[in-house]
Design a protein around this motif. Structure first.
Motif, PDB file in Angstrom:
ATOM      1  N   VAL A 283       0.978  -1.154  -0.032  1.00 43.32           N
ATOM      2  CA  VAL A 283       0.167   0.112   0.115  1.00 43.32           C
ATOM      3  C   VAL A 283       1.016   1.127   0.069  1.00 43.32           C
ATOM      4  O   VAL A 283       2.183   1.165   0.392  1.00 43.32           O
ATOM      5  CB  VAL A 283      -0.887  -0.017   1.200  1.00 43.32           C
TER       6      VAL A 283
ATOM      7  N   GLU B  53      -1.868   5.700   2.401  1.00 41.05           N
ATOM      8  CA  GLU B  53      -3.009   4.640   2.695  1.00 41.05           C
ATOM      9  C   GLU B  53      -2.597   4.100   4.133  1.00 41.05           C
ATOM     10  O   GLU B  53      -3.422   3.907   4.858  1.00 41.05           O
ATOM     11  CB  GLU B  53      -2.982   3.644   1.626  1.00 41.05           C
TER      12      GLU B  53
ATOM     13  N   GLU C 264      -4.504   3.944   7.507  1.00 44.03           N
ATOM     14  CA  GLU C 264      -5.058   2.909   8.478  1.00 44.03           C
ATOM     15  C   GLU C 264      -4.440   3.081   9.742  1.00 44.03           C
ATOM     16  O   GLU C 264      -5.108   2.586  10.510  1.00 44.03           O
ATOM     17  CB  GLU C 264      -4.129   1.665   7.786  1.00 44.03           C
TER      18      GLU C 264
END
Length: 243
Positions: free
Chosen positions: A43, A47, A51
């Motif tokens: 990722v 991202e 998260e």
């Protein structure tokens, strides 16, 4: 300049001490790929940061829920303590206090077993069950307690005073022994309140005793009505005989 000898810590220190690096090289942020924590796929840095932020928010939500639950439990305990104290205050006959105290304590706090003994009570209460004779060891033990004792039932004499759920008295695995005092000092003991449970983890040596201490203070104040001359002990009588 060669890269030989440069460590990951050197790189981390450089980035930490050069806040404008990614402003000048913004294209690197889009190209950095990290492994997703819950899968093998790669990722982007953005991202991964999103998260991490979601996980942090979730952790904060759990803490808030825990705080709310603890607050609700504290309110419930305070309500039970209020009802128990009020019931003691509304008991007009002093002789009924020990039974009311233990029965309401069991009812309000869902305690399987409870019992107590008092010593040096007024003469009119000497024949009551709560004033039955106890050993000198029990009196000495109660006088030595500066806070309630919690732990396994290793054959305590006080365990024989327990009453409550049918058949449970013979299987009291854990006990809380709470000293009852006439004054502020632990040595001025007038009795012992005992709580019991078949569950060996209900009362343990590691548990906090502040709440049980409050129970002992309220119980002591209520039961002081059973002492000779409304709380004047033998010591006061002894003083009056001095020349």
């Amino acid at each position: 300049m060669g890269t030989q000898g440069i460590t990951e810590k050197d790189i981390a220190d450089f980035l930490a001490n050069t806040p404008g690096f990614f402003e000048r090289h913004a294209e690197l942020l889009a190209s950095v790929q990290l492994t997703h924590p819950h899968s093998a796929r790669a990722v982007s840095l953005q991202e991964r940061q999103a998260e991490m932020l979601r996980e942090k928010i979730k952790g904060l939500e759990f803490k808030i829920i825990e705080m709310i639950r603890n607050g609700q439990e504290n309110v419930a305990i305070a309500d039970r303590l209020h009802r128990w104290t009020k019931r003691l205050m509304l008991t007009a006959q002093p002789a009924e206090l020990p039974a009311v105290l233990t029965q309401e304590l069991r009812h309000q706090f869902m305690i399987p077993l409870a019992g107590l003994r008092l010593w040096d009570v007024a003469p009119e209460h000497a024949g009551a069950e709560f004033a039955q004779a106890v050993s000198q060891d029990v009196k000495s033990f109660a006088a030595s307690l500066s806070q309630p004792y919690c732990g396994v039932n290793s054959g305590f004499e006080a365990a024989r005073w327990l009453s409550g759920e049918e058949g449970a008295a013979a299987n009291a695995s854990s006990l809380a022994l709470i000293p009852l005092t006439l004054g502020a000092q632990p040595g001025q003991s007038i009795g012992l309140l005992v709580l019991g449970s078949p569950d060996p983890t209900r009362y343990t040596a590691e548990m906090g005793t502040e709440f049980l201490s409050r129970v002992g203070e309220i119980a002591s104040a209520a039961l002081s009505r059973l002492a000779p001359q409304n709380g004047a002990g033998k010591g006061a009588g002894a003083e009056s005989t001095q020349p």
